[in-house]
Scaffold this motif. Structure first.
Motif, PDB file in Angstrom:
ATOM      1  N   LYS A  34      -7.752   1.904  -6.109  1.00 20.78           N
ATOM      2  CA  LYS A  34      -7.821   2.736  -7.301  1.00 20.78           C
ATOM      3  C   LYS A  34      -6.722   3.790  -7.318  1.00 20.78           C
ATOM      4  CE  LYS A  34     -12.769   2.186  -8.005  1.00 20.78           C
ATOM      5  NZ  LYS A  34     -14.052   2.858  -8.106  1.00 20.78           N
ATOM      6  N   GLU A  35      -6.460   4.278  -8.509  1.00 24.47           N
ATOM      7  CA  GLU A  35      -5.430   5.303  -8.734  1.00 24.47           C
ATOM      8  C   GLU A  35      -5.556   6.464  -7.748  1.00 24.47           C
ATOM      9  OE1 GLU A  35      -2.107   6.449 -10.397  1.00 24.47           O
ATOM     10  OE2 GLU A  35      -3.161   5.047 -11.693  1.00 24.47           O
ATOM     11  N   ARG A  36      -6.759   6.969  -7.567  1.00 19.15           N
ATOM     12  CA  ARG A  36      -6.957   8.148  -6.708  1.00 19.15           C
ATOM     13  C   ARG A  36      -6.897   7.830  -5.208  1.00 19.15           C
ATOM     14  NH1 ARG A  36     -11.789   7.118  -9.229  1.00 19.15           N
ATOM     15  NH2 ARG A  36     -13.538   6.585  -7.901  1.00 19.15           N
ATOM     16  N   ARG A  37      -6.658   6.592  -4.841  1.00 14.20           N
ATOM     17  CA  ARG A  37      -6.591   6.193  -3.427  1.00 14.20           C
ATOM     18  C   ARG A  37      -5.146   5.992  -2.945  1.00 14.20           C
ATOM     19  NH1 ARG A  37     -11.247   7.759  -1.355  1.00 14.20           N
ATOM     20  NH2 ARG A  37     -12.984   7.064  -2.640  1.00 14.20           N
ATOM     21  N   ARG A  38      -4.192   6.571  -3.650  1.00 16.09           N
ATOM     22  CA  ARG A  38      -2.782   6.358  -3.297  1.00 16.09           C
ATOM     23  C   ARG A  38      -2.473   6.782  -1.869  1.00 16.09           C
ATOM     24  NH1 ARG A  38       2.946   8.686  -5.021  1.00 16.09           N
ATOM     25  NH2 ARG A  38       4.041   6.741  -4.672  1.00 16.09           N
ATOM     26  N   ARG A  39      -2.951   7.950  -1.472  1.00 22.71           N
ATOM     27  CA  ARG A  39      -2.658   8.449  -0.123  1.00 22.71           C
ATOM     28  C   ARG A  39      -3.167   7.478   0.932  1.00 22.71           C
ATOM     29  NH1 ARG A  39      -5.441  10.489   3.658  1.00 22.71           N
ATOM     30  NH2 ARG A  39      -7.275  10.874   2.381  1.00 22.71           N
ATOM     31  N   GLN A  40      -4.402   6.992   0.769  1.00 21.23           N
ATOM     32  CA  GLN A  40      -4.959   6.049   1.731  1.00 21.23           C
ATOM     33  C   GLN A  40      -4.192   4.723   1.699  1.00 21.23           C
ATOM     34  OE1 GLN A  40      -8.974   6.663   0.192  1.00 21.23           O
ATOM     35  NE2 GLN A  40      -9.638   6.869   2.320  1.00 21.23           N
ATOM     36  N   ALA A  41      -3.854   4.261   0.519  1.00 18.76           N
ATOM     37  CA  ALA A  41      -3.095   3.012   0.407  1.00 18.76           C
ATOM     38  C   ALA A  41      -1.760   3.144   1.138  1.00 18.76           C
ATOM     39  CB  ALA A  41      -2.878   2.653  -1.060  1.00 18.76           C
ATOM     40  N   ALA A  42      -1.141   4.309   1.046  1.00 19.22           N
ATOM     41  CA  ALA A  42       0.139   4.535   1.722  1.00 19.22           C
ATOM     42  C   ALA A  42      -0.010   4.513   3.241  1.00 19.22           C
ATOM     43  CB  ALA A  42       0.749   5.860   1.258  1.00 19.22           C
ATOM     44  N   GLU A  43      -1.224   4.747   3.736  1.00 19.23           N
ATOM     45  CA  GLU A  43      -1.477   4.708   5.178  1.00 19.23           C
ATOM     46  C   GLU A  43      -1.653   3.285   5.708  1.00 19.23           C
ATOM     47  OE1 GLU A  43      -4.787   7.193   6.270  1.00 19.23           O
ATOM     48  OE2 GLU A  43      -4.040   8.873   5.079  1.00 19.23           O
ATOM     49  N   MET A  44      -1.904   2.351   4.818  1.00 18.21           N
ATOM     50  CA  MET A  44      -2.110   0.964   5.247  1.00 18.21           C
ATOM     51  C   MET A  44      -0.787   0.365   5.721  1.00 18.21           C
ATOM     52  SD  MET A  44      -4.751  -0.623   2.515  1.00 18.21           S
ATOM     53  CE  MET A  44      -6.401  -0.864   3.145  1.00 18.21           C
ATOM     54  N   ALA A  64      -9.808  -9.376   5.704  1.00 16.52           N
ATOM     55  CA  ALA A  64      -8.427  -9.741   5.399  1.00 16.52           C
ATOM     56  C   ALA A  64      -7.505  -8.883   6.268  1.00 16.52           C
ATOM     57  CB  ALA A  64      -8.115  -9.519   3.927  1.00 16.52           C
ATOM     58  N   ARG A  65      -6.299  -9.387   6.495  1.00 17.26           N
ATOM     59  CA  ARG A  65      -5.299  -8.642   7.251  1.00 17.26           C
ATOM     60  C   ARG A  65      -4.183  -8.212   6.300  1.00 17.26           C
ATOM     61  NH1 ARG A  65      -5.730  -8.427  11.974  1.00 17.26           N
ATOM     62  NH2 ARG A  65      -6.380 -10.553  12.411  1.00 17.26           N
ATOM     63  N   VAL A  66      -3.772  -6.964   6.432  1.00 21.77           N
ATOM     64  CA  VAL A  66      -2.698  -6.409   5.615  1.00 21.77           C
ATOM     65  C   VAL A  66      -1.365  -6.998   6.086  1.00 21.77           C
ATOM     66  CG1 VAL A  66      -1.487  -4.275   4.972  1.00 21.77           C
ATOM     67  CG2 VAL A  66      -4.001  -4.288   5.196  1.00 21.77           C
ATOM     68  N   ARG A  67      -0.526  -7.392   5.132  1.00 26.98           N
ATOM     69  CA  ARG A  67       0.766  -8.008   5.447  1.00 26.98           C
ATOM     70  C   ARG A  67       1.959  -7.194   4.963  1.00 26.98           C
ATOM     71  NH1 ARG A  67       0.812 -12.531   2.276  1.00 26.98           N
ATOM     72  NH2 ARG A  67       2.947 -12.778   2.939  1.00 26.98           N
ATOM     73  N   SER A  68       1.718  -6.105   4.221  1.00 25.11           N
ATOM     74  CA  SER A  68       2.843  -5.323   3.707  1.00 25.11           C
ATOM     75  C   SER A  68       2.474  -3.854   3.650  1.00 25.11           C
ATOM     76  CB  SER A  68       3.222  -5.790   2.294  1.00 25.11           C
ATOM     77  OG  SER A  68       2.271  -5.318   1.338  1.00 25.11           O
ATOM     78  N   THR A  69       3.460  -3.032   3.409  1.00 20.94           N
ATOM     79  CA  THR A  69       3.182  -1.643   3.093  1.00 20.94           C
ATOM     80  C   THR A  69       2.807  -1.583   1.610  1.00 20.94           C
ATOM     81  OG1 THR A  69       5.524  -1.270   2.647  1.00 20.94           O
ATOM     82  CG2 THR A  69       4.724  -0.719   4.872  1.00 20.94           C
ATOM     83  N   MET A  70       2.385  -0.411   1.175  1.00 24.31           N
ATOM     84  CA  MET A  70       1.913  -0.230  -0.193  1.00 24.31           C
ATOM     85  C   MET A  70       3.036  -0.439  -1.211  1.00 24.31           C
ATOM     86  SD  MET A  70       0.557   3.220  -2.041  1.00 24.31           S
ATOM     87  CE  MET A  70       2.216   3.817  -2.303  1.00 24.31           C
ATOM     88  N   PHE A  71       2.655  -1.026  -2.326  1.00 23.47           N
ATOM     89  CA  PHE A  71       3.546  -1.108  -3.480  1.00 23.47           C
ATOM     90  C   PHE A  71       2.721  -0.863  -4.732  1.00 23.47           C
ATOM     91  CE2 PHE A  71       2.023  -5.382  -2.562  1.00 23.47           C
ATOM     92  CZ  PHE A  71       1.689  -5.904  -3.812  1.00 23.47           C
ATOM     93  N   GLU A  72       3.393  -0.548  -5.818  1.00 22.96           N
ATOM     94  CA  GLU A  72       2.704  -0.298  -7.082  1.00 22.96           C
ATOM     95  C   GLU A  72       2.829  -1.514  -7.988  1.00 22.96           C
ATOM     96  OE1 GLU A  72       2.654   2.925 -10.795  1.00 22.96           O
ATOM     97  OE2 GLU A  72       4.051   3.194  -9.135  1.00 22.96           O
TER      98      GLU A  72
END
Length: 160
Positions: A34-44, A64-72
């Motif tokens: 979600k929009e308000r989760r940007r900071r957490q998404a950037a930590e992934m 699931a396993r994360v394969r990339s850093t955050m993107f918009e």
């Protein structure tokens, strides 16, 4: 089932059954926040694992396993609400499935509530409060327990 990545974090992502089904259909190729989760998404980061808690049924449906850093990306993918409009969930990471359970094989969260460290922050009668909000990190003990229970449910389903 799990390839440990040094320094990887473990997350619980809370979402609806409809959103989980969308992820299944897409092969868990992307996780949106979600929009308000940007900071957490950037930590992934690549190697992090995400455990899917499905609201309504109050159960865990997969990893699931994360394969990339955050993107918009603001292309709507996931349904939201009774009107089924699509939610953007603009902060995203590429992902890949680790273990995905059929809905009949989901692991009920109530069975794990007494064992998960994360849940102990709330009164036992209100364990569901531990899963409010879309995203949270969990410690390795909780991640190991969830990994084990989801893997056991997957093995049991293949034997059935």
């Amino acid at each position: 089932m799990s390839e440990d990545v040094a320094g990887a974090k473990s997350w619980i992502l809370t979402g609806s059954l409809e959103n989980f089904r969308t992820n299944v259909e897409r092969g868990f190729d992307v996780i949106g926040l979600k929009e308000r989760r940007r900071r957490q998404a950037a930590e992934m980061e690549p190697g992090d694992e995400v455990f899917f808690y499905v609201t309504g049924v109050q159960a865990f449906g997969g990893i699931a396993r994360v394969r990339s850093t955050m993107f918009e990306d603001r292309e709507p993918i996931w349904p939201q609400g009774r009107k089924k409009r699509l939610e953007e969930y603009p902060w995203r990471v590429a992902a890949e499935p680790v273990a995905v359970l059929d809905e009949d094989d989901f692991v009920p969260a109530e069975e794990l509530a007494g064992e998960l460290e994360h849940v102990r922050k709330w009164p036992a009668d209100h364990w569901q409060l531990a899963f409010q909000g879309q995203l949270r990190t969990i410690g390795e003990a909780d991640a190991a327990l969830l990994r084990d229970r989801i893997a056991s449910a997957a093995r049991a389903a293949t034997r059935a």
